[in-house]
Scaffold this active site. Structure first.
Site, short mmCIF file in Angstrom:
data_model
loop_
_atom_site.label_atom_id
_atom_site.label_comp_id
_atom_site.label_asym_id
_atom_site.label_seq_id
_atom_site.Cartn_x
_atom_site.Cartn_y
_atom_site.Cartn_z
N SER A 69 0.80 -1.24 0.00
CA SER A 69 0.00 0.00 0.00
C SER A 69 0.83 1.28 0.00
CB SER A 69 -0.91 0.04 1.22
OG SER A 69 -2.14 -0.50 0.91
N LYS A 89 0.55 3.48 -2.91
CA LYS A 89 -0.65 4.33 -3.13
C LYS A 89 -0.32 5.81 -2.98
CE LYS A 89 -3.63 0.57 -1.53
NZ LYS A 89 -4.42 -0.01 -0.42
N TYR A 96 -2.77 -2.06 -10.52
CA TYR A 96 -2.79 -1.93 -9.07
C TYR A 96 -1.89 -3.01 -8.43
CZ TYR A 96 -4.60 -2.36 -4.31
OH TYR A 96 -4.70 -2.47 -2.93
N TYR A 111 -4.41 2.72 7.86
CA TYR A 111 -5.63 1.93 7.99
C TYR A 111 -6.55 2.52 9.06
CZ TYR A 111 -2.37 -1.16 5.57
OH TYR A 111 -1.45 -1.65 4.72
N VAL A 161 0.98 -3.81 3.85
CA VAL A 161 0.90 -5.12 4.51
C VAL A 161 2.17 -5.95 4.33
CG1 VAL A 161 -1.62 -5.27 4.59
CG2 VAL A 161 -0.38 -6.17 2.59
N1 GLU Z 1 -2.01 -5.19 -2.35
C1 GLU Z 1 -2.62 -5.19 -1.07
C2 GLU Z 1 -4.10 -5.41 -1.19
O1 GLU Z 1 -4.66 -5.01 -2.18
C3 GLU Z 1 -2.33 -3.89 -0.44
C4 GLU Z 1 -2.86 -3.81 0.94
C5 GLU Z 1 -2.05 -2.98 1.85
O2 GLU Z 1 -0.82 -2.98 1.82
O3 GLU Z 1 -2.69 -2.30 2.64
O4 GLU Z 1 -4.72 -5.98 -0.36
#
Ligand code: GLU
Length: 303
Positions: free
Chosen positions: A63, A66, A188, A239, A257
């Site tokens: 993530s 992002k 993604y 989160y 994650v």
């Molecule tokens: N690629 C992970 C997902 O889509 C990213 C989640 C994360 O790192 O928060 O669940």
């Protein structure tokens, strides 16, 4: 400021103290990572690099990508994306379907999965290759041409992408995707599967600590856009534990994650930690402890 003794100290104490949390297993390849690893890196405004522990070991940034996708959309396409994604903390798990339906397909923020799918969709429309554009930025800012997609993680994530596919098809049903779902998902997943070390990420994030100025001296973002991205990181970057993160660390931060966390001291430095064991909300347990220790001992926080 010489951070080396501090980082060595943090690597020696915080990282060694249990409990360390659980590695993410819903993407099986992430579950295969040795949880007993810990790295920390600081890059100052002058470009000095300090690091300790496993700070040069590449890990799956997940993530954290992002933030970079959002920066690129704002840089290349302006504010239009904010018509399609809110900027409020979700208070829900990052892959919640319920909230997306309740809010008629407008994701709560760009850092939950649904919001990131919208951002990647827009970046794909603008550039024709969202993941490749994120990768280029990472390579240029880190100065490491070896940064790349980990194909094994990408394949593992593809094979277990039903939840993200559900979010993407729901977004499409609400008219909030411009590109075909498989193309958005593929971009993604590739951006999430980038493998980078703490040092790579601390170097690549410098524009967030320098009012949007890239390593070559050109502007990626205006100071105002940089302020806004840091603000969204503070409120939505960790989160549904963003409140706890702000309380303990007091910096804009974005976790993934894979166990990495990027934190920014605006106009000053970036600090990146990595340890694969996650707590209940999906943030690295040792990483959070280390950042708490770092800001507590240096007094470097935005508060
Ligand atoms: N690629 C992970 C997902 O889509 C990213 C989640 C994360 O790192 O928060 O669940």
């Amino acid at each position: 400021m010489d951070f080396q003794n501090l980082l060595d100290d943090i690597a020696g104490t915080v990282a060694a103290s249990p409990p360390r949390g659980e590695v993410a297993a819903y993407i099986p390849q992430l579950g295969a990572v040795n949880p007993d690893q810990f790295g920390i890196a600081v890059v100052t405004g002058e470009g000095e690099v300090f690091s300790a522990g496993d700070a040069n070991v590449p890990f799956s940034i997940q993530s954290i990508s992002k933030v970079f996708a959002l920066a690129l959309v704002l840089a290349t396409d302006g504010d239009g994306v904010w018509q399609r994604v809110f900027r409020e903390p979700s208070g829900n798990p990052f892959n919640s379907l319920v909230q997306l339906e309740q809010e008629a397909g407008i994701p709560r923020n760009p850092f939950i999965n649904a919001g990131a799918l919208v951002v990647t969709d827009r970046l794909l429309s603008v550039t024709g290759d969202a993941a490749g554009t994120v990768l280029d930025l990472m390579r240029q800012e880190s100065g490491n041409p070896g940064v790349g997609v980990d194909p094994v993680v990408a394949e593992s994530e593809h094979l277990h992408s039903s939840r993200n596919a559900s979010l993407a098809y729901f977004l499409a049903s609400c008219g909030n995707l411009e590109n075909p779902v498989p193309d958005v998902l593929d971009n993604y997943i590739r951006q999430c599967s980038l493998a980078m070390s703490c040092v790579d990420l601390a170097l690549a994030s410098r524009f967030l600590a320098s009012n949007g100025v890239r390593v070559d001296g050109t502007a990626l973002l205006s100071s105002s856009q940089t302020k806004r991205i840091n603000a969204v990181m503070l409120t939505c970057g960790t989160y549904d534990a963003a409140g706890e993160f702000a309380y303990r660390v007091g910096l804009p931060g974005k976790s993934g994650v894979g166990g990495g966390i990027v934190a920014v001291v605006p106009n000053n430095l970036t600090v990146v930690v990595w340890s694969p064991g996650l707590g209940r909300s999906g943030n690295s347990v040792s990483g959070l402890n280390a950042l708490d220790e770092f800001t507590t001992r240096t007094g470097l926080s935005i508060f």
